[in-house]
Motif scaffolding. Structure first.
Motif, PDB file in Angstrom:
ATOM      1  N   VAL A 306      35.094  47.513  11.428  1.00 51.67           N
ATOM      2  CA  VAL A 306      35.011  48.015  10.131  1.00 51.67           C
ATOM      3  C   VAL A 306      34.922  47.272   9.460  1.00 51.67           C
ATOM      4  N   GLU A 307      35.938  46.602   9.502  1.00 51.03           N
ATOM      5  CA  GLU A 307      36.888  45.333   8.209  1.00 51.03           C
ATOM      6  C   GLU A 307      35.813  44.430   7.983  1.00 51.03           C
ATOM      7  N   LEU A 308      35.585  43.724   8.871  1.00 53.32           N
ATOM      8  CA  LEU A 308      35.004  42.518   8.812  1.00 53.32           C
ATOM      9  C   LEU A 308      33.366  42.968   8.622  1.00 53.32           C
ATOM     10  N   ALA A 309      32.763  43.666   8.831  1.00 44.81           N
ATOM     11  CA  ALA A 309      30.708  45.094   9.202  1.00 44.81           C
ATOM     12  C   ALA A 309      31.419  44.606   7.610  1.00 44.81           C
ATOM     13  N   VAL A 310      32.133  45.319   6.931  1.00 44.16           N
ATOM     14  CA  VAL A 310      32.156  45.994   5.357  1.00 44.16           C
ATOM     15  C   VAL A 310      32.448  44.523   4.187  1.00 44.16           C
ATOM     16  N   ALA A 311      32.898  43.414   4.625  1.00 43.60           N
ATOM     17  CA  ALA A 311      33.410  42.631   4.123  1.00 43.60           C
ATOM     18  C   ALA A 311      32.121  42.024   3.983  1.00 43.60           C
ATOM     19  N   LEU A 342      20.761  32.109   1.776  1.00 43.48           N
ATOM     20  CA  LEU A 342      21.269  32.859   3.306  1.00 43.48           C
ATOM     21  C   LEU A 342      22.615  32.641   3.625  1.00 43.48           C
ATOM     22  N   ARG A 343      22.393  31.363   3.694  1.00 44.81           N
ATOM     23  CA  ARG A 343      24.286  30.264   4.408  1.00 44.81           C
ATOM     24  C   ARG A 343      24.638  30.726   3.245  1.00 44.81           C
ATOM     25  N   ARG A 344      25.172  30.924   2.582  1.00 52.98           N
ATOM     26  CA  ARG A 344      26.005  30.989   1.595  1.00 52.98           C
ATOM     27  C   ARG A 344      26.702  32.045   1.908  1.00 52.98           C
ATOM     28  N   VAL A 345      26.390  33.148   2.347  1.00 54.55           N
ATOM     29  CA  VAL A 345      27.112  34.208   3.372  1.00 54.55           C
ATOM     30  C   VAL A 345      27.538  34.113   3.895  1.00 54.55           C
ATOM     31  N   GLU A 346      27.072  33.926   5.251  1.00 53.41           N
ATOM     32  CA  GLU A 346      27.567  32.485   6.254  1.00 53.41           C
ATOM     33  C   GLU A 346      28.967  31.996   5.866  1.00 53.41           C
ATOM     34  N   ARG A 347      28.792  30.426   4.846  1.00 51.71           N
ATOM     35  CA  ARG A 347      29.608  30.037   4.214  1.00 51.71           C
ATOM     36  C   ARG A 347      31.130  30.843   3.850  1.00 51.71           C
ATOM     37  N   ARG A 348      30.371  31.886   3.447  1.00 50.73           N
ATOM     38  CA  ARG A 348      32.356  32.522   2.928  1.00 50.73           C
ATOM     39  C   ARG A 348      33.163  33.506   3.838  1.00 50.73           C
ATOM     40  N   ARG A 349      32.148  34.086   4.866  1.00 50.88           N
ATOM     41  CA  ARG A 349      32.447  35.078   5.653  1.00 50.88           C
ATOM     42  C   ARG A 349      32.672  33.589   7.197  1.00 50.88           C
ATOM     43  N   LEU A 350      32.694  33.437   7.276  1.00 47.03           N
ATOM     44  CA  LEU A 350      32.582  32.624   8.360  1.00 47.03           C
ATOM     45  C   LEU A 350      34.507  31.577   8.664  1.00 47.03           C
ATOM     46  N   PRO A 351      35.240  31.408   8.335  1.00 47.36           N
ATOM     47  CA  PRO A 351      36.396  31.151   7.895  1.00 47.36           C
ATOM     48  C   PRO A 351      37.381  32.217   8.667  1.00 47.36           C
ATOM     49  N   ARG A 358      39.880  33.758  16.857  1.00 41.45           N
ATOM     50  CA  ARG A 358      40.753  32.702  17.684  1.00 41.45           C
ATOM     51  C   ARG A 358      41.777  33.621  17.845  1.00 41.45           C
ATOM     52  N   ILE A 359      42.741  34.253  17.097  1.00 48.22           N
ATOM     53  CA  ILE A 359      43.994  35.707  17.381  1.00 48.22           C
ATOM     54  C   ILE A 359      43.456  36.113  18.050  1.00 48.22           C
ATOM     55  N   ILE A 405      42.091  37.780   6.218  1.00 43.69           N
ATOM     56  CA  ILE A 405      42.753  37.230   5.587  1.00 43.69           C
ATOM     57  C   ILE A 405      41.958  36.836   4.430  1.00 43.69           C
ATOM     58  N   ARG A 406      40.757  37.355   3.832  1.00 44.94           N
ATOM     59  CA  ARG A 406      39.816  37.362   2.807  1.00 44.94           C
ATOM     60  C   ARG A 406      38.963  38.615   2.200  1.00 44.94           C
ATOM     61  N   ARG A 407      39.793  39.000   0.987  1.00 41.56           N
ATOM     62  CA  ARG A 407      39.874  40.447   1.113  1.00 41.56           C
ATOM     63  C   ARG A 407      38.577  39.995  -0.559  1.00 41.56           C
ATOM     64  N   GLU A 408      37.133  41.477  -0.112  1.00 42.63           N
ATOM     65  CA  GLU A 408      36.076  41.210  -1.074  1.00 42.63           C
ATOM     66  C   GLU A 408      36.328  42.227  -1.782  1.00 42.63           C
ATOM     67  N   ARG A 409      35.367  42.064  -3.260  1.00 40.54           N
ATOM     68  CA  ARG A 409      34.768  42.456  -4.211  1.00 40.54           C
ATOM     69  C   ARG A 409      34.008  43.212  -4.356  1.00 40.54           C
ATOM     70  N   VAL A 410      33.422  44.331  -4.746  1.00 40.57           N
ATOM     71  CA  VAL A 410      32.233  45.110  -5.713  1.00 40.57           C
ATOM     72  C   VAL A 410      31.700  44.131  -6.629  1.00 40.57           C
ATOM     73  N   ALA A 411      30.662  42.897  -6.386  1.00 40.69           N
ATOM     74  CA  ALA A 411      30.663  42.855  -7.751  1.00 40.69           C
ATOM     75  C   ALA A 411      30.295  44.174  -8.760  1.00 40.69           C
ATOM     76  N   SER A 412      29.630  43.808  -9.965  1.00 36.43           N
ATOM     77  CA  SER A 412      28.965  44.534 -11.112  1.00 36.43           C
ATOM     78  C   SER A 412      27.939  44.950 -10.598  1.00 36.43           C
ATOM     79  N   ALA A 413      27.506  46.455 -10.996  1.00 36.11           N
ATOM     80  CA  ALA A 413      26.409  46.404 -11.300  1.00 36.11           C
ATOM     81  C   ALA A 413      24.766  46.383 -11.431  1.00 36.11           C
TER      82      ALA A 413
END
Length: 414
Positions: A306-311, A342-351, A358-359, A405-413
């Motif tokens: 759930v955490e990764l899906a929301v991120a 769209l690839r920008r989403v993957e590049r940010r979330r992939l690491p 891996r863990i 590992i990488r916390r995501e914050r909600v941008a302004s509306a």
């Protein structure tokens, strides 16, 4: 048939899909979420809401409503083998310095999704259709243009500038991406069941590794949600051996539950999930993006699905929101979001996703190796490894799984 039109159509009403729909609608983007089930009332789904997700809810002004549906708080994690303790850690003690939330909330996922859906409906551009099963995509030479879906026996089409696959590990939209899948671990059978929890027992997560498999027990207030991890194909063998042998397997792995395993008196109480840790090599194509389990399937280890899906959803809304608002003001559903965006989403979330997987794979292999160990071989690691587990790893590992590992914050509306 005249297709309906929207700006974004999302296949899947789980945490990834509903959070993304809410966040985009909050930005003024028209979005339709299609969920194939008629309601959210399904059991044995992720009931843990981690601190990062609680932070997202707080940023959306939903914490008061969220607190009202919390069934309990998980404040510690403990991992052991049947031969001894590996790691025990209190979660607040390993929290990042500025973390506002320092425990894992326990919330039935149907209540969590209902809360998010209610919040989404507060915005005029948000539409959630239940009982709407996506069957395929609309496509032309520019890319994916929307989806086909079936509702109440009637076929429908909806055109969109962006189509999002948030429909889980068995996503029907994966084929439209044309991406290969990278498998990181051999599949395991996960047997899910509930076990009574006594009031004096730990308010945390218990993990035990033994020759009978790996057992992960999550506190759900008055019960434990338990996952038994065994090699793929062992589910059939375990069931063929009968319930008495299954109950003995549980006693051998987790002696603390020996006084209550008799409550499992029917195989209907034991649900099977076959898990492979894998991810798409590409999460996007023109007009189409995969997030959550549709992009990367996770092991139950750590309970971070759930955490990764929301991120993923937060990142997608932050990155794509401006372009979607622009498309909506212009050609709307006639536009197609380009793959380079769209690839920008993957590049940010992939690491973060790749490291977490891996863990999980390392832990999963340890569970499988323990099950294959010869009789008499101790399941504890060497002294140097054990010292590391009880030293820096005891702080780092819970922080990775609990706080992200990488916390995501909600941008302004806007």
């Amino acid at each position: 048939m005249t297709p309906a039109r929207t700006t974004v159509v999302i296949s899947g009403g789980g945490p990834a899909g509903v959070v993304l729909g809410l966040l985009l609608a909050r930005q003024g983007v028209e979005v339709t979420v299609l969920e194939k089930h008629d309601d959210f009332l399904r059991d044995f789904r992720g009931d843990t809401v981690h601190p990062m997700t609680q932070q997202v809810l707080d940023e959306l002004g939903l914490m008061a409503e969220f607190d009202a549906i919390v069934r309990g708080r998980m404040t510690s994690v403990e991992f052991a083998t049947t031969d001894g303790l590996l790691v025990r850690q209190d979660l607040p003690s390993v929290a990042p310095r500025r973390a506002r939330f320092r425990d894992i909330a326990l919330v039935p996922q149907w209540d969590f999704l209902d809360l998010l859906a209610r919040a989404g409906r507060m915005h005029p551009g948000f539409t959630l259709l239940l009982g709407a099963e996506v069957t395929g995509v609309l496509r032309d030479e520019q890319g994916v243009r929307g989806v086909r879906y079936r509702r109440e026996g009637v076929e429908h089409e909806v055109r969109a500038a962006l189509t999002v696959a948030a429909d889980g590990r068995r996503s029907v939209l994966r084929a439209a991406l044309g991406s290969a899948v990278r498998t990181l671990s051999a599949p395991v059978d996960v047997l899910w069941f509930r076990m009574d929890r006594h009031a004096h027992e730990p308010a945390g997560l218990l993990g035990t590794i033994g020759r009978s498999g790996g057992l992960v027990s999550v506190n759900r207030g008055d019960s434990w949600q338990v996952a038994l991890l065994v090699p793929e194909g062992h589910d059939a063998r375990i069931r063929a051996a009968g319930l008495p042998a299954f109950r003995e397997r549980l006693r051998a792995t987790a002696p603390w539950m020996a006084d209550r395993v008799h409550a499992i008196d029917d195989w209907e109480a034991v649900k099977l999930l076959t898990v492979t840790v894998e991810r798409l090599r590409s999460w996007s194509a023109p007009g189409l993006l995969a997030i959550g389990d549709a992009a990367h399937t996770m092991s139950p280890i750590g309970g971070v699905g759930v955490e990764l899906a929301v991120a993923d959803a937060v990142t997608a809304a932050n990155v794509l929101g401006p372009a979607l608002r622009k498309a909506q003001r212009g050609s709307g559903a006639d536009a197609v979001l380009p793959a380079r965006l769209l690839r920008r989403v993957e590049r940010r979330r992939l690491p973060a996703t790749a490291l977490t997987q891996r863990i999980q794979v390392v832990a999963q292999r340890y569970v499988l190796a323990a099950g294959a160990a010869a009789p008499g071989v101790r399941l504890m690691p060497s002294r140097p490894v054990l010292a590391a587990l009880r030293g820096p790893v005891a702080r780092w590992l819970p922080r990775v799984f609990v706080y992200g590992i990488r916390r995501e914050r909600v941008a302004s509306a806007r």
